[in-house]
Design a protein around this motif. Sequence first.
Motif, PDB file in Angstrom:
ATOM      1  N   LEU A   1      52.353  61.634  20.249  1.00  0.00           N
ATOM      2  CA  LEU A   1      51.734  60.998  21.409  1.00  0.00           C
ATOM      3  C   LEU A   1      50.702  61.921  22.060  1.00  0.00           C
ATOM      4  N   SER A   2      49.707  61.308  22.685  1.00  0.00           N
ATOM      5  CA  SER A   2      48.661  62.043  23.389  1.00  0.00           C
ATOM      6  C   SER A   2      48.659  61.653  24.860  1.00  0.00           C
ATOM      7  N   SER A   3      48.304  62.587  25.711  1.00  0.00           N
ATOM      8  CA  SER A   3      48.205  62.315  27.149  1.00  0.00           C
ATOM      9  C   SER A   3      46.774  61.985  27.566  1.00  0.00           C
ATOM     10  N   ASN A   4      45.970  61.562  26.601  1.00  0.00           N
ATOM     11  CA  ASN A   4      44.577  61.222  26.878  1.00  0.00           C
ATOM     12  C   ASN A   4      44.485  59.819  27.474  1.00  0.00           C
ATOM     13  N   ASN A   5      44.881  59.717  28.739  1.00  0.00           N
ATOM     14  CA  ASN A   5      44.831  58.439  29.445  1.00  0.00           C
ATOM     15  C   ASN A   5      44.664  58.729  30.934  1.00  0.00           C
ATOM     16  N   ASN A   6      44.507  57.682  31.721  1.00  0.00           N
ATOM     17  CA  ASN A   6      44.222  57.860  33.153  1.00  0.00           C
ATOM     18  C   ASN A   6      45.362  58.521  33.914  1.00  0.00           C
ATOM     19  N   GLN A   7      46.577  58.460  33.386  1.00  0.00           N
ATOM     20  CA  GLN A   7      47.727  59.066  34.047  1.00  0.00           C
ATOM     21  C   GLN A   7      48.026  60.464  33.522  1.00  0.00           C
ATOM     22  N   SER A   8      47.367  60.826  32.414  1.00  0.00           N
ATOM     23  CA  SER A   8      47.644  62.113  31.736  1.00  0.00           C
ATOM     24  C   SER A   8      49.119  62.256  31.404  1.00  0.00           C
ATOM     25  N   GLU A   9      49.706  61.152  30.964  1.00  0.00           N
ATOM     26  CA  GLU A   9      51.127  61.140  30.599  1.00  0.00           C
ATOM     27  C   GLU A   9      51.283  60.705  29.150  1.00  0.00           C
ATOM     28  N   LEU A  10      52.456  60.984  28.592  1.00  0.00           N
ATOM     29  CA  LEU A  10      52.799  60.521  27.249  1.00  0.00           C
ATOM     30  C   LEU A  10      53.477  59.165  27.369  1.00  0.00           C
ATOM     31  N   TYR A  11      52.767  58.115  26.928  1.00  0.00           N
ATOM     32  CA  TYR A  11      53.281  56.753  27.057  1.00  0.00           C
ATOM     33  C   TYR A  11      54.138  56.394  25.838  1.00  0.00           C
ATOM     34  N   LEU A  12      55.331  55.921  26.082  1.00  0.00           N
ATOM     35  CA  LEU A  12      56.135  55.372  24.988  1.00  0.00           C
ATOM     36  C   LEU A  12      55.446  54.152  24.376  1.00  0.00           C
ATOM     37  N   THR A  13      54.724  53.422  25.196  1.00  0.00           N
ATOM     38  CA  THR A  13      54.048  52.219  24.696  1.00  0.00           C
ATOM     39  C   THR A  13      53.010  52.545  23.615  1.00  0.00           C
ATOM     40  N   ASP A  14      52.491  53.775  23.595  1.00  0.00           N
ATOM     41  CA  ASP A  14      51.520  54.140  22.561  1.00  0.00           C
ATOM     42  C   ASP A  14      52.146  54.158  21.180  1.00  0.00           C
ATOM     43  N   VAL A  15      53.474  54.321  21.104  1.00  0.00           N
ATOM     44  CA  VAL A  15      54.153  54.262  19.807  1.00  0.00           C
ATOM     45  C   VAL A  15      53.968  52.873  19.186  1.00  0.00           C
ATOM     46  N   ILE A  16      53.931  51.849  20.017  1.00  0.00           N
ATOM     47  CA  ILE A  16      53.717  50.493  19.510  1.00  0.00           C
ATOM     48  C   ILE A  16      52.367  50.406  18.809  1.00  0.00           C
ATOM     49  N   GLN A  17      51.325  50.970  19.427  1.00  0.00           N
ATOM     50  CA  GLN A  17      49.990  50.953  18.819  1.00  0.00           C
ATOM     51  C   GLN A  17      49.973  51.746  17.522  1.00  0.00           C
ATOM     52  N   MET A  18      50.653  52.901  17.501  1.00  0.00           N
ATOM     53  CA  MET A  18      50.715  53.715  16.282  1.00  0.00           C
ATOM     54  C   MET A  18      51.339  52.928  15.136  1.00  0.00           C
ATOM     55  N   LEU A  19      52.440  52.237  15.438  1.00  0.00           N
ATOM     56  CA  LEU A  19      53.117  51.456  14.401  1.00  0.00           C
ATOM     57  C   LEU A  19      52.208  50.341  13.900  1.00  0.00           C
ATOM     58  N   LYS A  20      51.499  49.702  14.826  1.00  0.00           N
ATOM     59  CA  LYS A  20      50.609  48.617  14.427  1.00  0.00           C
ATOM     60  C   LYS A  20      49.466  49.149  13.563  1.00  0.00           C
ATOM     61  N   ASP A  21      48.908  50.288  13.940  1.00  0.00           N
ATOM     62  CA  ASP A  21      47.825  50.888  13.158  1.00  0.00           C
ATOM     63  C   ASP A  21      48.292  51.285  11.764  1.00  0.00           C
ATOM     64  N   ASP A  22      49.585  51.541  11.657  1.00  0.00           N
ATOM     65  CA  ASP A  22      50.157  51.943  10.366  1.00  0.00           C
ATOM     66  C   ASP A  22      50.635  50.736   9.554  1.00  0.00           C
ATOM     67  N   GLY A  23      50.313  49.544  10.044  1.00  0.00           N
ATOM     68  CA  GLY A  23      50.690  48.338   9.310  1.00  0.00           C
ATOM     69  C   GLY A  23      52.129  47.910   9.496  1.00  0.00           C
ATOM     70  N   LYS A  24      52.815  48.482  10.490  1.00  0.00           N
ATOM     71  CA  LYS A  24      54.210  48.111  10.741  1.00  0.00           C
ATOM     72  C   LYS A  24      54.269  46.837  11.590  1.00  0.00           C
ATOM     73  N   LYS A  25      55.424  46.208  11.553  1.00  0.00           N
ATOM     74  CA  LYS A  25      55.595  44.934  12.260  1.00  0.00           C
ATOM     75  C   LYS A  25      56.337  45.167  13.577  1.00  0.00           C
ATOM     76  N   VAL A  26      55.733  44.697  14.665  1.00  0.00           N
ATOM     77  CA  VAL A  26      56.314  44.857  15.994  1.00  0.00           C
ATOM     78  C   VAL A  26      56.552  43.477  16.596  1.00  0.00           C
ATOM     79  N   GLY A  27      57.796  43.203  16.939  1.00  0.00           N
ATOM     80  CA  GLY A  27      58.151  41.903  17.506  1.00  0.00           C
ATOM     81  C   GLY A  27      58.177  41.923  19.020  1.00  0.00           C
ATOM     82  N   GLY A  28      58.213  40.740  19.586  1.00  0.00           N
ATOM     83  CA  GLY A  28      58.330  40.605  21.034  1.00  0.00           C
ATOM     84  C   GLY A  28      59.252  39.457  21.378  1.00  0.00           C
ATOM     85  N   PHE A  29      60.246  39.733  22.219  1.00  0.00           N
ATOM     86  CA  PHE A  29      61.204  38.710  22.657  1.00  0.00           C
ATOM     87  C   PHE A  29      60.981  38.481  24.143  1.00  0.00           C
ATOM     88  N   THR A  30      60.660  37.234  24.521  1.00  0.00           N
ATOM     89  CA  THR A  30      60.257  36.930  25.891  1.00  0.00           C
ATOM     90  C   THR A  30      61.387  36.286  26.678  1.00  0.00           C
TER      91      THR A  30
END
Length: 457
Positions: free
Chosen positions: A190-219
């Motif tokens: 993870l990188s802290s290159n964002n407006n909060q300068s924090e490590l976002y767990l949500t960025d893992v979702i983007q990493m998985l998507k960029d790697d072709g992994k499948k991410v589900g959502g339950f509403t």
Amino acid sequence: MNVSIILAAGEGTRMKSDMPKVLHKVAGKAILSYVVDNCIANAMDKTVVIVGHKKADVMDYFKDAPLTFIEQAMGEGVPYGTGYAVYCAIDEFSDEDKVYILTGDTPLFKEETIARFRAYVESHDFDACVLTAVVSDPFGYGRIIRDQDSTIAGIVEEKDATDKEKAITEVNTGIFAFTGRALKENIGNLSSNNNQSELYLTDVIQMLKDDGKKVGGFTICDEEEMLGVNSRVQLAACEKIMRRRINKYHMENGVTFLDDASTLIDSGVKIGRDTILGPSIHLVGETTIGEGCVIQGASRIVDSTVADGAVIDSSVVEKSVVGSGVTMGPYAHLRPNCVLEENVHIGNFVEVKNSHIGKGTKAGHLAYIGDGDVGENVNISCGVIFCNYNGKEKFRTTIGDNAFIGSNVNLVAPIAIGEGAFIAAGSTVSKNVEDGSLAVERSEQRMIPGWNRRKDS
């Protein structure tokens, strides 16, 4: 193995409190307790709690719970954010585990919601899954970006979102599920290159998507569940919702509320059917109320048991046991460690402390019963005082069955009053009284004729 990780390290500065945010209470129960209980109810094999701010207080509060505590370092030069918090627990799960991430400041998630989320995760072959909600006002929440196939493409935080993304009303609730392998492979990148300068767990979702992994959502449909506590205002909002839920539960199970808006029932309270609760009642802690009781008039009952058919009016009961058919009040007070057996009557302005009162005994008004063992069918008249304290030690008073204690009597402990004994009004008794005896302790009455005229002159 199913591993849950609860994020509970935050400082909670907006609470403006010396207490850790997650230990503030909603309906008599610590905020974090709701999340922990949710994990236990959903059969998590291991629950890890990430602690930081005042970690010793949190760990002590939950010292008897089956939890693993991991410290998140805090201070200058240390990364912040949900991603770093989860990274601190990387050694607590394996590649083969299913890892569920929850936030420690969201007490309103229902057990059945987490159960449905877990069932959805287990029935799909996702590398990660996000619990989402559609809300009326998405301000402050991470927006869910969906692909055309309805899988999740990413999550954009409020401060990093474009105007178009801010218009999205599906948001991240803060609850995730990952395969252990997917989380381990990405959480350290993870990188802290964002407006909060924090490590976002949500960025893992983007990493998985960029790697072709499948991410589900339950509403989920009920946006109230995702409300978190970051301020006293939000704490009050959660309190109101939880109180409403609790009262509805009891009403659906046969309890009558004369004014449910003013009746406060803590989460650990049990109430039998056909009990009637008047306005302004507060049932606190691990209290149990039997069937067919009537509790009215601004009464407060704390960590106590009240048996079937009791009637309590405008009174306080603390850590005591009230038997069936007991009547109390108005304005009676049971201090801790009292037992009232069947059909006892404790009337107005009677205080009882650390005492056992036998069946059918009556203390109608204006009495103090402290450190006493009182038999059955005893009459304790107006103004009776158990003198149990000599300034250094407490002593007990014992009264046998069917005794009569007259008005304005002082019983100086340690003392034993026998069965069927009669203590005359106005007596101060300091010696034991035998069964069936009359005890009178008064000074001789004097008559001074004409005293009032002489005084006036």
